[in-house]
Design an enzyme around this catalytic site. Structure first.
Site, PDB file in Angstrom:
ATOM      1  N   ASP A  61     -27.216  -4.299 -34.244  1.00 34.76           N
ATOM      2  CA  ASP A  61     -27.233  -2.889 -33.840  1.00 34.76           C
ATOM      3  C   ASP A  61     -28.528  -2.649 -33.066  1.00 34.76           C
ATOM      4  OD1 ASP A  61     -25.422  -0.305 -35.134  1.00 34.76           O
ATOM      5  OD2 ASP A  61     -27.216   0.172 -33.953  1.00 34.76           O
ATOM      6  N   ASP A  87     -10.863   1.757 -27.509  1.00 33.55           N
ATOM      7  CA  ASP A  87     -10.483   3.148 -27.205  1.00 33.55           C
ATOM      8  C   ASP A  87     -11.552   3.852 -26.371  1.00 33.55           C
ATOM      9  OD1 ASP A  87     -12.303   3.236 -29.287  1.00 33.55           O
ATOM     10  OD2 ASP A  87     -11.324   4.917 -30.301  1.00 33.55           O
ATOM     11  N   HIS A 119      -8.541  15.620 -28.704  1.00 34.57           N
ATOM     12  CA  HIS A 119      -9.178  14.831 -27.629  1.00 34.57           C
ATOM     13  C   HIS A 119      -8.906  15.470 -26.264  1.00 34.57           C
ATOM     14  CE1 HIS A 119     -10.366  11.666 -30.378  1.00 34.57           C
ATOM     15  NE2 HIS A 119      -9.157  11.678 -30.876  1.00 34.57           N
ATOM     16  N   GLU A 137     -11.352  15.840 -34.445  1.00 35.92           N
ATOM     17  CA  GLU A 137     -12.438  14.954 -34.013  1.00 35.92           C
ATOM     18  C   GLU A 137     -13.758  15.669 -33.773  1.00 35.92           C
ATOM     19  OE1 GLU A 137      -9.736  15.608 -32.207  1.00 35.92           O
ATOM     20  OE2 GLU A 137     -10.352  16.240 -30.208  1.00 35.92           O
ATOM     21  N   ARG A 153       2.028   7.743 -38.633  1.00 40.80           N
ATOM     22  CA  ARG A 153       1.357   8.581 -39.633  1.00 40.80           C
ATOM     23  C   ARG A 153       2.026   9.967 -39.664  1.00 40.80           C
ATOM     24  NH1 ARG A 153      -4.602   8.018 -37.317  1.00 40.80           N
ATOM     25  NH2 ARG A 153      -3.338   8.018 -35.426  1.00 40.80           N
ATOM     26  N   VAL A 158     -12.706  -3.467 -31.220  1.00 48.66           N
ATOM     27  CA  VAL A 158     -12.298  -2.183 -31.825  1.00 48.66           C
ATOM     28  C   VAL A 158     -12.695  -1.032 -30.901  1.00 48.66           C
ATOM     29  CG1 VAL A 158     -12.393  -0.758 -33.913  1.00 48.66           C
ATOM     30  CG2 VAL A 158     -12.675  -3.229 -34.103  1.00 48.66           C
ATOM     31  N   MET A 165      -5.488   0.862 -33.905  1.00 46.71           N
ATOM     32  CA  MET A 165      -5.390  -0.062 -35.032  1.00 46.71           C
ATOM     33  C   MET A 165      -4.888   0.610 -36.327  1.00 46.71           C
ATOM     34  SD  MET A 165      -8.747  -2.425 -34.340  1.00 46.71           S
ATOM     35  CE  MET A 165      -8.570  -3.456 -35.783  1.00 46.71           C
ATOM     36  N   LYS A 189      -1.451  13.448 -34.201  1.00 46.29           N
ATOM     37  CA  LYS A 189      -1.793  13.275 -32.777  1.00 46.29           C
ATOM     38  C   LYS A 189      -1.747  14.608 -32.047  1.00 46.29           C
ATOM     39  CE  LYS A 189      -2.551   9.545 -31.370  1.00 46.29           C
ATOM     40  NZ  LYS A 189      -3.860   8.824 -31.502  1.00 46.29           N
ATOM     41  N   ARG A 209     -30.633   2.324 -38.519  1.00 44.63           N
ATOM     42  CA  ARG A 209     -29.359   1.798 -39.020  1.00 44.63           C
ATOM     43  C   ARG A 209     -29.549   0.378 -39.575  1.00 44.63           C
ATOM     44  NH1 ARG A 209     -24.993   3.918 -41.305  1.00 44.63           N
ATOM     45  NH2 ARG A 209     -23.405   2.299 -41.394  1.00 44.63           N
ATOM     46  N   TYR A 245      -5.724  16.084 -34.372  1.00 43.44           N
ATOM     47  CA  TYR A 245      -6.556  15.480 -33.327  1.00 43.44           C
ATOM     48  C   TYR A 245      -6.104  16.039 -31.985  1.00 43.44           C
ATOM     49  CZ  TYR A 245      -8.092  11.763 -36.575  1.00 43.44           C
ATOM     50  OH  TYR A 245      -8.641  11.060 -37.617  1.00 43.44           O
TER      51      TYR A 245
HETATM   52  N1  LIG Z   1      -9.273   0.630 -31.882  1.00 43.94           N
HETATM   53  C1  LIG Z   1      -9.099   1.526 -32.838  1.00 43.94           C
HETATM   54  O1  LIG Z   1      -8.008   1.700 -33.363  1.00 43.94           O
HETATM   55  C2  LIG Z   1     -10.276   2.328 -33.333  1.00 43.94           C
HETATM   56  C3  LIG Z   1     -10.196   3.045 -34.540  1.00 43.94           C
HETATM   57  C4  LIG Z   1     -11.332   3.730 -34.984  1.00 43.94           C
HETATM   58  C5  LIG Z   1     -12.513   3.719 -34.217  1.00 43.94           C
HETATM   59  N2  LIG Z   1     -12.529   3.031 -33.030  1.00 43.94           N
HETATM   60  C6  LIG Z   1     -13.722   2.950 -32.163  1.00 43.94           C
HETATM   61  O2  LIG Z   1     -14.682   2.069 -32.725  1.00 43.94           O
HETATM   62  C7  LIG Z   1     -15.939   2.356 -32.126  1.00 43.94           C
HETATM   63  C8  LIG Z   1     -17.015   2.424 -33.211  1.00 43.94           C
HETATM   64  O3  LIG Z   1     -16.789   3.591 -33.992  1.00 43.94           O
HETATM   65  P1  LIG Z   1     -17.744   3.984 -35.220  1.00 43.94           P
HETATM   66  O4  LIG Z   1     -17.060   5.077 -35.953  1.00 43.94           O
HETATM   67  O5  LIG Z   1     -18.150   2.778 -35.965  1.00 43.94           O
HETATM   68  O6  LIG Z   1     -19.023   4.557 -34.455  1.00 43.94           O
HETATM   69  P2  LIG Z   1     -20.483   4.751 -35.084  1.00 43.94           P
HETATM   70  O7  LIG Z   1     -21.155   5.781 -34.238  1.00 43.94           O
HETATM   71  O8  LIG Z   1     -20.409   4.953 -36.552  1.00 43.94           O
HETATM   72  O9  LIG Z   1     -21.194   3.333 -34.849  1.00 43.94           O
HETATM   73  C9  LIG Z   1     -21.493   2.825 -33.593  1.00 43.94           C
HETATM   74  C10 LIG Z   1     -22.736   1.949 -33.720  1.00 43.94           C
HETATM   75  O10 LIG Z   1     -22.916   1.258 -32.477  1.00 43.94           O
HETATM   76  C11 LIG Z   1     -24.312   1.111 -32.292  1.00 43.94           C
HETATM   77  N3  LIG Z   1     -24.573   0.766 -30.897  1.00 43.94           N
HETATM   78  C12 LIG Z   1     -24.525   1.545 -29.798  1.00 43.94           C
HETATM   79  N4  LIG Z   1     -24.769   0.809 -28.704  1.00 43.94           N
HETATM   80  C13 LIG Z   1     -24.982  -0.458 -29.110  1.00 43.94           C
HETATM   81  C14 LIG Z   1     -25.292  -1.671 -28.451  1.00 43.94           C
HETATM   82  N5  LIG Z   1     -25.433  -1.717 -27.131  1.00 43.94           N
HETATM   83  N6  LIG Z   1     -25.421  -2.792 -29.194  1.00 43.94           N
HETATM   84  C15 LIG Z   1     -25.287  -2.753 -30.526  1.00 43.94           C
HETATM   85  N7  LIG Z   1     -25.006  -1.620 -31.236  1.00 43.94           N
HETATM   86  C16 LIG Z   1     -24.855  -0.498 -30.515  1.00 43.94           C
HETATM   87  C17 LIG Z   1     -24.873   2.453 -32.738  1.00 43.94           C
HETATM   88  O11 LIG Z   1     -26.259   2.375 -33.030  1.00 43.94           O
HETATM   89  C18 LIG Z   1     -24.016   2.730 -33.988  1.00 43.94           C
HETATM   90  O12 LIG Z   1     -24.644   2.263 -35.181  1.00 43.94           O
HETATM   91  C19 LIG Z   1     -15.732   3.677 -31.364  1.00 43.94           C
HETATM   92  O13 LIG Z   1     -15.513   3.404 -30.000  1.00 43.94           O
HETATM   93  C20 LIG Z   1     -14.488   4.238 -31.989  1.00 43.94           C
HETATM   94  O14 LIG Z   1     -13.818   5.136 -31.116  1.00 43.94           O
HETATM   95  C21 LIG Z   1     -11.437   2.355 -32.581  1.00 43.94           C
END
Ligand SMILES: NC(=O)c1ccc[n+]([C@@H]2O[C@H](COP(=O)([O-])OP(=O)(O)OC[C@H]3O[C@@H](n4cnc5c(N)ncnc54)[C@H](O)[C@@H]3O)[C@@H](O)[C@H]2O)c1
Length: 371
Positions: free
Chosen positions: A198, A270, A96, A118, A15, A267, A301, A75, A203, A94
């Site tokens: 969830d 991280d 972190h 962030e 990016r 997903v 991703m 980054k 939600r 970003y």
């Molecule tokens: N791998 C990647 O490239 C990548 C990219 C973007 C985001 N992410 C990660 O994806 C994850 C989700 O991000 P997001 O933006 O959707 O977060 P978000 O806060 O929008 O959503 C997370 C959801 O998880 C729910 N939750 C929490 N604990 C739970 C459980 N035990 N069971 C069921 N649901 C539960 C919450 O109520 C919430 O609705 C984060 O860890 C984020 O860092 C990874």
């Protein structure tokens, strides 16, 4: 203001901090934009696109850092980049910082003012500069999961949408936030039979109101989770507990209860991943098998679709970037508490409480700095 955008140097990062459109807007506001040569190549933007937008191309990152008042990146600055930051310079990217003491110390030593994407907030309590990457990862998850499900890749050999006479794949999405909702929409669009779990009742109400006809939802009790997991061809892990490691929702012992060749797309990797058997992988070698279950656990991703990700990030950062350039950081942050929430470091002082707590460092109040 002179706004500089160097080429990203972190491995596997394609990016770029400024799109040609962002450069054009900045130039139209009277700013000078300096782009390192080929900075946009990984995202499909060449030097001519930036020149058309009114930017100036320079040969090296060193020239960008030496000239610019504000550096816009993707980054966190790498060690070699941190050495080029200087007192009074503004960094918008970003960061972190909480798990990264070396970077934090270098940024404090630089004397620069550092605003982290962030931690910028919005009026709904969201994180507007993180959300676009969650949207990308969420939408990508069923796509990579569908590929993982193919027989040649070790999967069950199930087609997402099925065909007439053969039922669709069953997809379970754990976590119905930004990632989970986008994953569920795309999986349902591919014709799969989708359920989102969830733990947040508000939600679930939202998902039911808005997407009730598109996919099912259910409360994420441990019993519900394993019962639905047993029936699933694909499970997408999308949970987040802010500031904490992801909870482990499927144990190694439970893998034997899943369908052989099922695809787990974690997903949340991280944040450590939400399946016990998850370990971070790369785009070069994205999947692996444990006990007959295929795992996809790429930690960045959005990098797979660098062009879409760059444009989505650029759209979200542009208004903040323009405010910083037009007004200077102090006035821009004084006018907008959400941008002020992005301030992590200023002139050798840490200004973000959670980073101070994590690294046992003193913190000064960001709001006092802009009074
Ligand atoms: N791998 C990647 O490239 C990548 C990219 C973007 C985001 N992410 C990660 O994806 C994850 C989700 O991000 P997001 O933006 O959707 O977060 P978000 O806060 O929008 O959503 C997370 C959801 O998880 C729910 N939750 C929490 N604990 C739970 C459980 N035990 N069971 C069921 N649901 C539960 C919450 O109520 C919430 O609705 C984060 O860890 C984020 O860092 C990874």
């Amino acid at each position: 203001m002179k706004i500089g955008c160097p080429k990203e140097i972190k491995p596997q990062e394609f990016r770029v901090g400024m799109t040609p459109n962002a450069a054009r807007e900045a130039v139209s506001h009277g700013h000078e934009v300096i782009i390192e040569t080929n900075a946009g190549m990984g995202a499909g933007f060449d030097n001519a696109d930036y020149v058309d937008a009114g930017a100036r191309i320079v040969d090296t990152a060193a020239e960008v850092f030496a000239t610019a008042d504000m550096i816009v990146k993707v980054k966190e600055p790498q060690a070699i980049e941190r050495k080029m930051l200087r007192e009074g310079q503004l960094l918008f990217t970003y960061l972190h910082l909480a798990p990264d003491p070396d970077q934090t110390h270098d940024l404090l030593a630089s004397g620069a003012t550092c605003i982290a994407y962030e931690t910028v907030t919005d009026r709904n309590g969201g994180l507007p500069l993180l959300a676009p990457m969650s949207e990308v990862a969420g939408r990508l998850a069923p796509q990579v999961g569908a590929w993982t499900l193919q027989k040649a890749n070790g999967g069950r050999g199930v087609l997402m949408g099925g065909v007439p006479g053969v039922g669709p794949a069953k997809v379970l999405v754990i976590g119905g936030g930004v990632v989970g909702t986008h994953a569920a929409k795309i999986a349902a669009g591919m014709g799969a039979d989708v359920t989102v779990l969830d733990r947040s009742i508000p939600r679930l109400r939202y998902l039911d109101d808005v997407f009730g006809g598109t996919f099912k939802n259910s409360f994420a009790s441990a019993g519900n989770t394993i019962e639905l997991a047993r029936q699933a061809d694909m499970i997408i892990g999308a949970v987040l507990i802010p500031g904490a490691a992801a909870p482990k929702l499927i144990s190694r012992a439970q893998l034997s209860e899943l369908k052989p060749g099922a695809a787990l797309v974690d997903v949340a990797i991280d944040q450590g991943g939400c399946f016990e058997t998850s370990k971070a992988t790369t785009h070069q070698d994205p999947i692996y098998e444990v006990d007959g279950i295929m795992h996809y656990c790429v930690a960045n991703m959005p990098g797979a679709v660098a062009r879409t990700s760059t444009i989505a990030l650029g759209n979200a950062t542009m208004p903040f970037m323009l405010a910083l350039a037009d007004k200077g950081w102090k006035q821009a942050c004084a006018d907008d508490v959400h941008l002020l929430n992005g301030l992590n470091v200023h002139a050798g002082k840490l200004t973000y409480a959670a980073v101070g707590e994590a690294l046992c460092l003193d913190v000064v109040s960001a709001s006092q700095l802009v009074q």
